[in-house]
Design a protein around this motif. Sequence first.
Motif, PDB file in Angstrom:
ATOM      1  N   SER A 127       0.830  -1.199   0.000  1.00  0.00           N
ATOM      2  CA  SER A 127       0.000   0.000   0.000  1.00  0.00           C
ATOM      3  C   SER A 127       0.868   1.254   0.000  1.00  0.00           C
ATOM      4  O   SER A 127       1.950   1.293   0.596  1.00  0.00           O
ATOM      5  CB  SER A 127      -0.908   0.003   1.227  1.00  0.00           C
ATOM      6  N   GLY A 128       0.387   2.313  -0.645  1.00  0.00           N
ATOM      7  CA  GLY A 128       1.095   3.586  -0.667  1.00  0.00           C
ATOM      8  C   GLY A 128       1.313   4.167   0.705  1.00  0.00           C
ATOM      9  O   GLY A 128       2.193   5.014   0.899  1.00  0.00           O
ATOM     10  N   LEU A 129       0.547   3.729   1.680  1.00  0.00           N
ATOM     11  CA  LEU A 129       0.695   4.208   3.043  1.00  0.00           C
ATOM     12  C   LEU A 129       2.035   3.812   3.651  1.00  0.00           C
ATOM     13  O   LEU A 129       2.472   4.414   4.633  1.00  0.00           O
ATOM     14  CB  LEU A 129      -0.452   3.648   3.890  1.00  0.00           C
ATOM     15  N   PHE A 130       2.699   2.810   3.063  1.00  0.00           N
ATOM     16  CA  PHE A 130       3.959   2.300   3.633  1.00  0.00           C
ATOM     17  C   PHE A 130       5.114   2.329   2.631  1.00  0.00           C
ATOM     18  O   PHE A 130       6.195   1.851   2.934  1.00  0.00           O
ATOM     19  CB  PHE A 130       3.758   0.866   4.123  1.00  0.00           C
ATOM     20  N   GLN A 131       4.886   2.884   1.447  1.00  0.00           N
ATOM     21  CA  GLN A 131       5.914   2.856   0.415  1.00  0.00           C
ATOM     22  C   GLN A 131       7.009   3.883   0.658  1.00  0.00           C
ATOM     23  O   GLN A 131       6.745   5.014   1.053  1.00  0.00           O
ATOM     24  CB  GLN A 131       5.282   3.112  -0.957  1.00  0.00           C
ATOM     25  N   LYS A 132       8.242   3.474   0.395  1.00  0.00           N
ATOM     26  CA  LYS A 132       9.365   4.399   0.347  1.00  0.00           C
ATOM     27  C   LYS A 132       9.421   5.039  -1.042  1.00  0.00           C
ATOM     28  O   LYS A 132       8.806   4.547  -1.996  1.00  0.00           O
ATOM     29  CB  LYS A 132      10.672   3.662   0.637  1.00  0.00           C
ATOM     30  N   ALA A 133      10.174   6.127  -1.159  1.00  0.00           N
ATOM     31  CA  ALA A 133      10.175   6.896  -2.401  1.00  0.00           C
ATOM     32  C   ALA A 133      10.609   6.065  -3.602  1.00  0.00           C
ATOM     33  O   ALA A 133       9.994   6.128  -4.672  1.00  0.00           O
ATOM     34  CB  ALA A 133      11.068   8.125  -2.248  1.00  0.00           C
ATOM     35  N   SER A 134      11.680   5.273  -3.456  1.00  0.00           N
ATOM     36  CA  SER A 134      12.190   4.510  -4.604  1.00  0.00           C
ATOM     37  C   SER A 134      11.187   3.449  -5.057  1.00  0.00           C
ATOM     38  O   SER A 134      11.016   3.203  -6.256  1.00  0.00           O
ATOM     39  CB  SER A 134      13.528   3.860  -4.250  1.00  0.00           C
ATOM     40  N   TYR A 135      10.500   2.827  -4.106  1.00  0.00           N
ATOM     41  CA  TYR A 135       9.478   1.825  -4.412  1.00  0.00           C
ATOM     42  C   TYR A 135       8.301   2.488  -5.146  1.00  0.00           C
ATOM     43  O   TYR A 135       7.831   1.998  -6.177  1.00  0.00           O
ATOM     44  CB  TYR A 135       9.015   1.193  -3.099  1.00  0.00           C
ATOM     45  N   ARG A 137       8.220   5.386  -6.798  1.00  0.00           N
ATOM     46  CA  ARG A 137       8.575   5.910  -8.119  1.00  0.00           C
ATOM     47  C   ARG A 137       8.754   4.798  -9.145  1.00  0.00           C
ATOM     48  O   ARG A 137       8.416   4.970 -10.318  1.00  0.00           O
ATOM     49  CB  ARG A 137       9.842   6.757  -8.018  1.00  0.00           C
ATOM     50  N   ALA A 138       9.275   3.655  -8.714  1.00  0.00           N
ATOM     51  CA  ALA A 138       9.421   2.532  -9.645  1.00  0.00           C
ATOM     52  C   ALA A 138       8.056   2.092 -10.171  1.00  0.00           C
ATOM     53  O   ALA A 138       7.909   1.771 -11.364  1.00  0.00           O
ATOM     54  CB  ALA A 138      10.123   1.363  -8.952  1.00  0.00           C
ATOM     55  N   LEU A 139       7.057   2.087  -9.305  1.00  0.00           N
ATOM     56  CA  LEU A 139       5.706   1.721  -9.731  1.00  0.00           C
ATOM     57  C   LEU A 139       5.086   2.801 -10.608  1.00  0.00           C
ATOM     58  O   LEU A 139       4.488   2.505 -11.650  1.00  0.00           O
ATOM     59  CB  LEU A 139       4.822   1.486  -8.500  1.00  0.00           C
ATOM     60  N   ASP A 140       5.224   4.059 -10.202  1.00  0.00           N
ATOM     61  CA  ASP A 140       4.585   5.150 -10.939  1.00  0.00           C
ATOM     62  C   ASP A 140       5.160   5.319 -12.338  1.00  0.00           C
ATOM     63  O   ASP A 140       4.437   5.690 -13.272  1.00  0.00           O
ATOM     64  CB  ASP A 140       4.724   6.462 -10.152  1.00  0.00           C
ATOM     65  N   ARG A 141       6.452   5.064 -12.493  1.00  0.00           N
ATOM     66  CA  ARG A 141       7.046   5.192 -13.830  1.00  0.00           C
ATOM     67  C   ARG A 141       6.454   4.170 -14.797  1.00  0.00           C
ATOM     68  O   ARG A 141       6.396   4.407 -16.008  1.00  0.00           O
ATOM     69  CB  ARG A 141       8.558   5.041 -13.746  1.00  0.00           C
ATOM     70  N   GLU A 151       5.233  15.637 -12.263  1.00  0.00           N
ATOM     71  CA  GLU A 151       4.021  14.847 -11.995  1.00  0.00           C
ATOM     72  C   GLU A 151       4.319  13.674 -11.067  1.00  0.00           C
ATOM     73  O   GLU A 151       3.519  13.342 -10.178  1.00  0.00           O
ATOM     74  CB  GLU A 151       3.420  14.364 -13.311  1.00  0.00           C
ATOM     75  N   LEU A 152       5.477  13.055 -11.259  1.00  0.00           N
ATOM     76  CA  LEU A 152       5.871  11.970 -10.356  1.00  0.00           C
ATOM     77  C   LEU A 152       6.100  12.494  -8.945  1.00  0.00           C
ATOM     78  O   LEU A 152       5.762  11.827  -7.961  1.00  0.00           O
ATOM     79  CB  LEU A 152       7.130  11.280 -10.884  1.00  0.00           C
ATOM     80  N   ASP A 153       6.670  13.700  -8.849  1.00  0.00           N
ATOM     81  CA  ASP A 153       6.857  14.326  -7.534  1.00  0.00           C
ATOM     82  C   ASP A 153       5.518  14.557  -6.853  1.00  0.00           C
ATOM     83  O   ASP A 153       5.379  14.335  -5.642  1.00  0.00           O
ATOM     84  CB  ASP A 153       7.587  15.663  -7.673  1.00  0.00           C
ATOM     85  N   GLN A 154       4.523  14.989  -7.619  1.00  0.00           N
ATOM     86  CA  GLN A 154       3.191  15.213  -7.060  1.00  0.00           C
ATOM     87  C   GLN A 154       2.606  13.929  -6.487  1.00  0.00           C
ATOM     88  O   GLN A 154       2.041  13.918  -5.393  1.00  0.00           O
ATOM     89  CB  GLN A 154       2.255  15.761  -8.149  1.00  0.00           C
ATOM     90  N   ARG A 155       2.767  12.851  -7.210  1.00  0.00           N
ATOM     91  CA  ARG A 155       2.217  11.565  -6.754  1.00  0.00           C
ATOM     92  C   ARG A 155       2.949  11.077  -5.504  1.00  0.00           C
ATOM     93  O   ARG A 155       2.334  10.490  -4.609  1.00  0.00           O
ATOM     94  CB  ARG A 155       2.283  10.546  -7.884  1.00  0.00           C
ATOM     95  N   TRP A 156       4.242  11.312  -5.442  1.00  0.00           N
ATOM     96  CA  TRP A 156       4.974  10.924  -4.250  1.00  0.00           C
ATOM     97  C   TRP A 156       4.541  11.784  -3.056  1.00  0.00           C
ATOM     98  O   TRP A 156       4.382  11.293  -1.942  1.00  0.00           O
ATOM     99  CB  TRP A 156       6.480  11.046  -4.470  1.00  0.00           C
ATOM    100  N   ASN A 157       4.302  13.069  -3.282  1.00  0.00           N
ATOM    101  CA  ASN A 157       3.874  13.952  -2.203  1.00  0.00           C
ATOM    102  C   ASN A 157       2.520  13.538  -1.631  1.00  0.00           C
ATOM    103  O   ASN A 157       2.256  13.738  -0.440  1.00  0.00           O
ATOM    104  CB  ASN A 157       3.819  15.404  -2.688  1.00  0.00           C
ATOM    105  N   VAL A 158       1.670  12.975  -2.466  1.00  0.00           N
ATOM    106  CA  VAL A 158       0.399  12.448  -1.964  1.00  0.00           C
ATOM    107  C   VAL A 158       0.662  11.355  -0.933  1.00  0.00           C
ATOM    108  O   VAL A 158       0.065  11.328   0.151  1.00  0.00           O
ATOM    109  CB  VAL A 158      -0.464  11.895  -3.115  1.00  0.00           C
ATOM    110  N   ARG A 159       1.582  10.456  -1.240  1.00  0.00           N
ATOM    111  CA  ARG A 159       1.914   9.386  -0.299  1.00  0.00           C
ATOM    112  C   ARG A 159       2.512   9.940   0.993  1.00  0.00           C
ATOM    113  O   ARG A 159       2.179   9.482   2.087  1.00  0.00           O
ATOM    114  CB  ARG A 159       2.888   8.406  -0.952  1.00  0.00           C
ATOM    115  N   VAL A 160       3.393  10.929   0.861  1.00  0.00           N
ATOM    116  CA  VAL A 160       4.018  11.539   2.041  1.00  0.00           C
ATOM    117  C   VAL A 160       2.949  12.089   2.982  1.00  0.00           C
ATOM    118  O   VAL A 160       2.996  11.888   4.199  1.00  0.00           O
ATOM    119  CB  VAL A 160       5.000  12.654   1.631  1.00  0.00           C
ATOM    120  N   VAL A 188      10.198  -4.913  -7.004  1.00  0.00           N
ATOM    121  CA  VAL A 188       9.780  -3.608  -7.521  1.00  0.00           C
ATOM    122  C   VAL A 188      11.034  -2.758  -7.614  1.00  0.00           C
ATOM    123  O   VAL A 188      11.758  -2.587  -6.625  1.00  0.00           O
ATOM    124  CB  VAL A 188       8.750  -2.950  -6.579  1.00  0.00           C
ATOM    125  N   GLY A 189      11.315  -2.244  -8.799  1.00  0.00           N
ATOM    126  CA  GLY A 189      12.544  -1.459  -8.985  1.00  0.00           C
ATOM    127  C   GLY A 189      13.747  -2.365  -9.088  1.00  0.00           C
ATOM    128  O   GLY A 189      13.929  -3.075 -10.062  1.00  0.00           O
TER     129      GLY A 189
END
Length: 293
Positions: A127-135, A137-141, A151-160, A188-189
């Motif tokens: 779940s995104g609730l527990f994902q680290k940034a590298s994990y 981003r590997a999925l989002d790419r 846009e990838l930064d935006q999606r990561w910020n949602v998780r943060v 993953v990655g």
Amino acid sequence: MARPKKPPTTIPRRQLGRYLRDMRQEAGLSIQNAARLIERGTGTLQRLEKGEAGRIRFLDIQALCQVYGTTDKYPALEELAKAAASNDGEGLWWHEYSDAIRADFELYVSLESSASKLTIFRPDILSGLFQKASYARALDRLYYPAANEDELDQRWNVRVNRQRIITRRRTPVQVDLLLDETVLRRVVGDAWTMTNQLHHLADLPANVTVQVLPFTSGYPLGVAPGPFTVLEFDRVTGEKPTVYVEGYRGNMYYDKPEAVTQYRDTFSRLEAQAMSPADSKQALRRIAREYEQ
């Protein structure tokens, strides 16, 4: 042109809608008759009762109280309506990321942010609730191949922002997280990403209990139930326990007591076949070391 999103269905909006619906039903009025009596459209009142009104009009709340014979309740409903109306863009962090959150996921983010406990089963992916940034981003790419770095930064910020409910100082959410061993083994990655991610899972704070369902447990239910989350809320919110089931084409929500009970029982049966929390932490660190080799 992209279709506009529905207004966010948040806890105050849902509370207000629930009170208005209960008052109407106690008054013995259909939604069509109630709407006619306050000279509004049926659809307008339906959206108000569902917590999806684009605009909350205090005159409508006052008129409904008069029609239902509940004018004594108006002051309290007015305060709730103010809280609901203030959700039109202020105080809800996810509004800043409307382009990065799917419309059908926005309700879940709202519920998650208000939950007091989450019971999560993930047989497939973390779940995104527990994902680290590298994990993440590997999925989002892969999922958003045309997305640029902003846009990838935006999606990561949602998780943060979502993850703050775990680490906040006051009343952090309680989480029971059950992971199938597949989540730990499917790469993953790259190896470094997996090592980093598994150590993170092993080091989550005490309010998060992580358990691993090993391959050797087989299929405890005789069927694969898929990923699900049971969200529970403090009584003060008035929100009912809700089951969230995430799907590739859309998401489902269940709040009928029998559905919630079924998923709670499902989690208990799976949990009974899982490693203990202590053994699960050891497994996470052991598999992380395997990726390091």
